[in-house]
Design an enzyme around this catalytic site. Structure first.
Site, PDB file in Angstrom:
ATOM      1  N   TYR A  55     -15.630  17.328 -16.315  1.00  9.18           N
ATOM      2  CA  TYR A  55     -16.048  15.927 -16.359  1.00  9.18           C
ATOM      3  C   TYR A  55     -17.119  15.733 -15.268  1.00  9.18           C
ATOM      4  CZ  TYR A  55     -15.853  10.908 -15.646  1.00  9.18           C
ATOM      5  OH  TYR A  55     -16.189   9.593 -15.498  1.00  9.18           O
ATOM      6  N   ARG A  58       0.854  -1.199   0.000  1.00  8.44           N
ATOM      7  CA  ARG A  58       0.000   0.000   0.000  1.00  8.44           C
ATOM      8  C   ARG A  58       0.887   1.246   0.000  1.00  8.44           C
ATOM      9  NH1 ARG A  58      -1.774   1.550   4.674  1.00  8.44           N
ATOM     10  NH2 ARG A  58      -2.476  -0.512   5.321  1.00  8.44           N
ATOM     11  N   ASP A  99      -6.682  19.401 -14.844  1.00  6.95           N
ATOM     12  CA  ASP A  99      -7.006  18.054 -15.327  1.00  6.95           C
ATOM     13  C   ASP A  99      -6.635  18.029 -16.801  1.00  6.95           C
ATOM     14  OD1 ASP A  99      -8.254  15.780 -16.380  1.00  6.95           O
ATOM     15  OD2 ASP A  99      -9.885  15.837 -14.918  1.00  6.95           O
TER      16      ASP A  99
HETATM   17  C1  LIG Z   1     -12.658  10.017 -17.114  1.00  6.27           C
HETATM   18  C2  LIG Z   1     -12.275  11.310 -16.559  1.00  6.27           C
HETATM   19  C3  LIG Z   1     -12.097  11.481 -15.185  1.00  6.27           C
HETATM   20  C4  LIG Z   1     -12.365  10.359 -14.200  1.00  6.27           C
HETATM   21  O1  LIG Z   1     -11.442   9.332 -14.334  1.00  6.27           O
HETATM   22  P1  LIG Z   1     -11.751   7.794 -13.944  1.00  6.27           P
HETATM   23  O2  LIG Z   1     -10.487   7.103 -14.312  1.00  6.27           O
HETATM   24  O3  LIG Z   1     -12.930   7.365 -14.769  1.00  6.27           O
HETATM   25  O4  LIG Z   1     -12.061   7.761 -12.502  1.00  6.27           O
HETATM   26  C5  LIG Z   1     -11.695  12.719 -14.731  1.00  6.27           C
HETATM   27  N1  LIG Z   1     -11.491  13.746 -15.576  1.00  6.27           N
HETATM   28  C6  LIG Z   1     -11.654  13.614 -16.908  1.00  6.27           C
HETATM   29  C7  LIG Z   1     -11.413  14.789 -17.795  1.00  6.27           C
HETATM   30  C8  LIG Z   1     -12.053  12.403 -17.449  1.00  6.27           C
HETATM   31  O5  LIG Z   1     -12.243  12.286 -18.755  1.00  6.27           O
END
Ligand SMILES: *Cc1c(COP(=O)(O)O)cnc(C)c1O
Length: 395
Positions: free
Chosen positions: A114, A62, A186
């Site tokens: 998202y 972990r 992001d």
């Molecule tokens: C898919 C996505 C997420 C979430 O990611 P997961 O791996 O599905 O938990 C977050 N931000 C963006 C822009 C995404 O496309």
């Protein structure tokens, strides 16, 4: 001078290996024990210790695992960060970042994120005293206006999902610096191949590795890339405390997938431009959102801060009925959530990724029932175009 020393000279004069080279080699060095070129998967929970406090740097998986270490080293290199921490999903990575905050802290977010991100923020984290507000970050002034005394973080996606709005990262990062607020970007849609938020002034970058980084639609994962060591330490502590770590096998899948990231992104981008051009000229397509088109409102900004336009395109079919008719006709493009895989995927934001926003929430930011979002894959582009032509033919 021998030709050998000439080669050496040229290699030394290069500051840093190129992106594709780092994707294949950083963290991916041959296994010291056997020479295996692929990083081994270490499916172990624990590690034998030679005596009390005597170990080889690993105690419990972990906390640390050699396969995970390698992936974290690789992804830190690709985003130009000091370190990376990988998590069980993109959402787990975003949750880890939010766990660095305290009750009473405020976060300014984009209003077109998202769908899962505002769901986590509004339906889970507000219960712990965190506050969130949402603004259109494509105008940096909106970010500045939303910052309060208790604001600690700005969370931005660019381009946004699904409307492909671009946020000016250097401008927002200047505001954040002045106000002493951390900027989190992001970068899932662009991947580090086309956009480098840390170099543009962001403090942390988050990805759903599920998408372009892994690239083969066969694993879920997330990563946070840090610009400072103190962030990396906090996130390592959160991996240990909260345990939302990525398994060694999933780490290995990403290590394998990322080796072809540069090559894949080139084809995604080339196909993306061709599909966007086709859709923009098609008489059944009412509206199209793609930063690579000259008539996209922020095309110039996109050119400045991205080195490609990527594979994400949203377009308007006119109605839910039209969208459904078209989607049922498609054979090469598959209807499904997610994006960033080698295969072309189409999603319907209103009923899938953005269902949780509700009718009002979607209307407020301009998501309609007729919108579909395409993640252009790396198939032969003629086949994608023929499929879309057939699909659009039935509406
Ligand atoms: C898919 C996505 C997420 C979430 O990611 P997961 O791996 O599905 O938990 C977050 N931000 C963006 C822009 C995404 O496309």
């Amino acid at each position: 001078m021998s030709s050998h020393s000439k080669v050496e000279y040229r290699m030394k004069s290069r500051k840093k290996p190129g992106f594709a080279t780092r994707a294949i080699h950083d963290g991916q060095q041959p296994d010291p024990l056997t020479g295996a070129v692929a990083v081994p998967i270490y499916p172990t929970s624990t590690y034998v210790q030679h005596g009390i406090g005597e170990n080889k740097g690993y105690e419990y998986s972990r906390v640390t695992n050699p396969t995970r270490d390698r992936l974290e080293e690789n992804l830190a290199s690709l985003e130009g960060g000091v370190a990376a921490r990988v998590f069980a999903s993109g959402m787990a990575a975003i949750n880890a970042i939010a766990s660095m905050l305290k009750s009473g802290d405020h976060v300014v977010c984009g209003d077109d994120l998202y769908g899962g991100t505002p769901r986590l923020f509004n339906q889970v984290l507000t219960n712990f005293g965190l506050e969130f507000s949402y603004v259109d970050t494509s105008d940096a002034n909106n970010v500045e206006g939303a910052i309060r005394k208790n604001t600690r973080m700005v969370h931005v996606e660019t381009p946004t999902n699904p409307l492909m709005r671009i946020s000016d990262l250097p401008a927002i990062s200047q505001i954040c610096r002045r106000k002493n607020v951390e900027l989190v970007v992001d970068n899932t849609f662009m991947s580090p191949y086309f956009q480098q938020p840390l170099a543009l002034g962001a403090d942390m970058v988050v990805h759903s590795t599920t998408k372009f980084l892994n690239g083969h639609s066969d694993g879920i994962g997330g990563v946070v890339v840090c610009s400072r060591q103190d962030q990396a330490e906090k996130l390592a502590f959160l991996q240990k405390c909260a345990g939302a770590i990525l398994s060694p096998f999933e780490c290995w899948l990403i290590l394998r997938g990322v080796k072809t990231l540069a090559a894949r992104m080139e084809v995604h981008d080339r196909n993306g431009r061709i599909v966007a051009d086709f859709l923009s000229k098609h008489k059944k397509v009412k509206n199209i959102f793609y930063p690579g088109l000259a008539n996209h409102k922020q095309h110039e900004l996109a050119k400045r801060q991205m080195s490609g336009f990527g594979a994400m395109i949203t377009f308007e079919t006119g109605s839910l009925k039209n969208a459904n008719r078209m989607l049922k006709k498609l054979r090469v493009c598959s209807l499904g959530e997610s994006l960033g895989g080698v295969e072309t995927l189409i999603s319907h934001p209103a009923t899938m990724t953005h269902a949780a926003l509700g009718v009002k929430g979607r209307k407020a930011i301009g998501i309609t029932d007729g919108m579909v979002r395409i993640s252009v894959g790396i198939e032969n582009v003629e086949d994608i175009l023929a499929d879309l032509e057939a699909g659009l033919g039935v509406i």
